[in-house]
Design a protein around this motif. Sequence first.
Motif, short mmCIF file in Angstrom:
data_model
loop_
_atom_site.label_atom_id
_atom_site.label_comp_id
_atom_site.label_asym_id
_atom_site.label_seq_id
_atom_site.Cartn_x
_atom_site.Cartn_y
_atom_site.Cartn_z
N MET A 51 0.85 -1.21 0.00
CA MET A 51 0.00 0.00 0.00
C MET A 51 0.88 1.26 0.00
O MET A 51 1.92 1.31 0.65
N SER A 52 0.48 2.26 -0.75
CA SER A 52 1.25 3.50 -0.83
C SER A 52 1.12 4.28 0.47
O SER A 52 0.12 4.20 1.17
N ASN A 53 2.17 5.05 0.77
CA ASN A 53 2.13 5.85 1.98
C ASN A 53 1.68 7.28 1.71
O ASN A 53 1.93 8.17 2.51
N ASP A 54 1.04 7.50 0.55
CA ASP A 54 0.50 8.84 0.27
C ASP A 54 -0.55 9.18 1.32
O ASP A 54 -1.39 8.35 1.67
N VAL A 55 -0.50 10.40 1.80
CA VAL A 55 -1.54 10.86 2.73
C VAL A 55 -2.39 11.88 1.99
O VAL A 55 -1.86 12.89 1.48
N VAL A 56 -3.67 11.60 1.90
CA VAL A 56 -4.57 12.47 1.12
C VAL A 56 -5.61 13.09 2.06
O VAL A 56 -6.26 12.38 2.83
N LEU A 116 -9.21 24.71 10.87
CA LEU A 116 -8.93 24.35 9.48
C LEU A 116 -10.24 24.42 8.71
O LEU A 116 -11.27 23.98 9.21
N SER A 117 -10.16 24.95 7.47
CA SER A 117 -11.40 25.14 6.73
C SER A 117 -11.28 24.57 5.32
O SER A 117 -10.52 25.08 4.50
N LYS A 118 -12.02 23.48 5.08
CA LYS A 118 -12.07 22.83 3.76
C LYS A 118 -10.68 22.71 3.12
O LYS A 118 -10.46 23.12 1.98
N LEU A 119 -9.77 22.16 3.88
CA LEU A 119 -8.37 22.06 3.45
C LEU A 119 -8.15 20.78 2.62
O LEU A 119 -8.60 19.71 3.00
N THR A 120 -7.49 20.94 1.49
CA THR A 120 -7.19 19.79 0.63
C THR A 120 -5.69 19.73 0.38
O THR A 120 -5.08 20.77 0.09
N ALA A 121 -5.12 18.55 0.52
CA ALA A 121 -3.67 18.42 0.30
C ALA A 121 -3.29 16.98 0.01
O ALA A 121 -3.99 16.05 0.43
N LEU A 122 -2.17 16.82 -0.71
CA LEU A 122 -1.64 15.49 -0.97
C LEU A 122 -0.19 15.46 -0.50
O LEU A 122 0.62 16.30 -0.91
N PHE A 123 0.12 14.54 0.39
CA PHE A 123 1.49 14.38 0.87
C PHE A 123 2.00 13.06 0.31
O PHE A 123 1.58 11.98 0.75
N GLU A 124 2.88 13.18 -0.68
CA GLU A 124 3.27 11.99 -1.43
C GLU A 124 4.36 11.17 -0.75
O GLU A 124 5.23 11.71 -0.07
N SER A 125 4.27 9.89 -1.01
CA SER A 125 5.25 8.94 -0.50
C SER A 125 6.62 9.21 -1.13
O SER A 125 6.71 9.50 -2.33
N GLY A 126 7.67 9.17 -0.31
CA GLY A 126 9.01 9.40 -0.82
C GLY A 126 9.36 10.88 -0.93
O GLY A 126 10.41 11.24 -1.44
N LYS A 127 8.44 11.73 -0.46
CA LYS A 127 8.69 13.17 -0.56
C LYS A 127 8.48 13.84 0.79
O LYS A 127 7.75 13.34 1.64
N ALA A 128 9.13 14.98 0.95
CA ALA A 128 8.97 15.74 2.19
C ALA A 128 8.27 17.05 1.91
O ALA A 128 8.54 17.70 0.91
N THR A 129 7.34 17.39 2.79
CA THR A 129 6.59 18.63 2.64
C THR A 129 6.79 19.49 3.89
O THR A 129 6.73 18.96 5.00
N LEU A 130 7.04 20.75 3.67
CA LEU A 130 7.18 21.67 4.81
C LEU A 130 5.93 22.53 4.90
O LEU A 130 5.46 23.06 3.90
#
Lengths: 233, 419
Positions: free
Chosen positions: B1-6, B21-35
Amino acid sequence: MSNPITKLVSVIEELILRAVFIGDDTWWRHSSSILGIALATTLVYVGTWCRYGLVIVMITLVLIHLTARTYRLFIYSVILAILPTAWYVLTTIPFTHSLINSLIIGSRVLLNTLSILTAVFMMNPMEISYLLRRLGIKEGAVFPALLWKVIPHTLRDMESALLVNDLKGEGVGKGVAVSILASIEHSRMYEEGLYLKLRFFNPHFSYDPRAILLQVLPIISLITYVLIMNTYF
Amino acid sequence: MSNDVVIEELSVAYEGGREVLSKLTALFESGKATLITGPSGSGKTTLLRVISTVIPYVIKAKVSGTLKPDPTYLRKYIYYVPQEPWYSIVTPYVWSEVMSFSKLKLSMSDIKELLRKYGLHDLLSRPTYTLSSGELQRLSIASAEVSGRSIFLLDEPTSHLDKINALKVVNVVKGILKEIKATVIIIDHDVSKWESVVDKVYFLSNGRLEPLRLNSDPYKVWRRKIKELGRGSPGSDVVCRVNVRRFKYPGMSKYVLSNVSFSVRRGEVLLIRGPSGSGKTTLLKLIASRRSGSSYEVSVNGKVLYIPDNPLLYFSEPTPIEEVRGRYEVLKLFGVDCVAKSPIMRLSTGERRRVAIASALVRGADLILLDEPTVGLDPRSKYFVLESIVKARSRGTSFVIASHDDDILSICDEVITLE
């Protein structure tokens, strides 16, 4: 510190910290908690029921601390043990009508407290956590390890709060009150910080043969002494 | 299973509070770092709490929207390092902390080797409670490294660290990304620190995420304002003298302080710098308690007050207005008049610090000792705390500040560095 009550509370808190929690993870801390309890029980038994018991217990405790080279710990333990001892001596005088008799009671209290403190500083929290986990008490297993970390943290906060309130010229009560507030906040933060981490807590511990010997030898010697005294005297 | 957080259309409101938080949409991809950066109180920690499932399972809040993968999966694979390092450490010793949370079977020499990367290899047998905040923060990351987890949530993982140790943590995160295809979400106010690690940067404000360029600085204005605060003009009379040849705690083998000597003049701001664990807090406490011994002397001429790194411990009254003895104008001077009657427990750390400085001023302190006054604050909140110090200094109050934060340098008249 200017306030004498603040000073007294700080001294007691500091003594508990130093006698039980502070100090590196040296070899004598890699002992068995169960043997520690057995040792304390044997010491209390000998001190209470055997002839010359008080002398034997005193010698045993001194030898244990000399071998482990925990001289400073021994001094802290004695100072801590003097508190209940003094209380017993003072409160029994009206009943015994004799300072000597009250001092004898006091010496028993002193040695029993020292015996229990010796067992406490020999506690191996990681071992208890490990045993609880083995017994299937998965959630409870974290508490011995966590307590050994949280109690000094809370005591240190209390020390800071008392120091600050003393500098501000406030009473000891306000320092204690704010440390309670801080503890409430801590418990909330610990719950959040450890929520996921505790799911994979797998406690490890180790024994040091010297520490085990330090517990087993006095137990065997004391039991032998009890048997000899009961058989021949 | 992918470790993407959606995350899709995520809204969070605390019980009885406003929507964070208000209607927040984001994709945190596997193998990547987000600040993720953003002002204090903008909801950054709330976002991590939702992903880590702390909200709603530990902290109750009204949550709507979707989060993928499901909570059971997330709980199994996430390693969460909270902002305050004290609360992520469980066991009493350094070695036991690493060993008890590692997926690998580690020997003592393995742990020592692992901790060498973090500069903690000499502290293997130390009780965790005696570690400084910075040392705890490094231990927490070291524990994460061998946890076998694949989604890492790091809430200001370098806030208690000096530049050198912060760089070590940044390199470890880089290593984790290289070794395993991990998903890493980092919260920090300093974008430049993570430039070489992160793939995406978001600015969280008004409950929403806005993408940012990697080399941008959303706090440029506040950083400039901090620099403009400037130094003071201390008087000639000495408020405090410190001469420590050697100092160690009873029962400890190592000296915490050696060869530290300085004096503080009236209206002077003195900064004590040094890496985590170098004895900054010990020195402040030594001054606060005015202790002198055979190898150290401390003398203070006047009233001294100490504000610990946890400012809550400073308070002796339930509300700010009572803490400043009804002097509303002082709260106004420090910009905390809006919380005058709020219970202390409801104030943010930054607000608590400003109220504490105001209170110390009202109580006629000649010398205020501040332990890490800017930890975890965004540049805007930091500006307000530093501005409070400058205002108090202009009234003749002296400060001794223990911190690793370089921003404080702009208001300091003297700097002492502990090795």
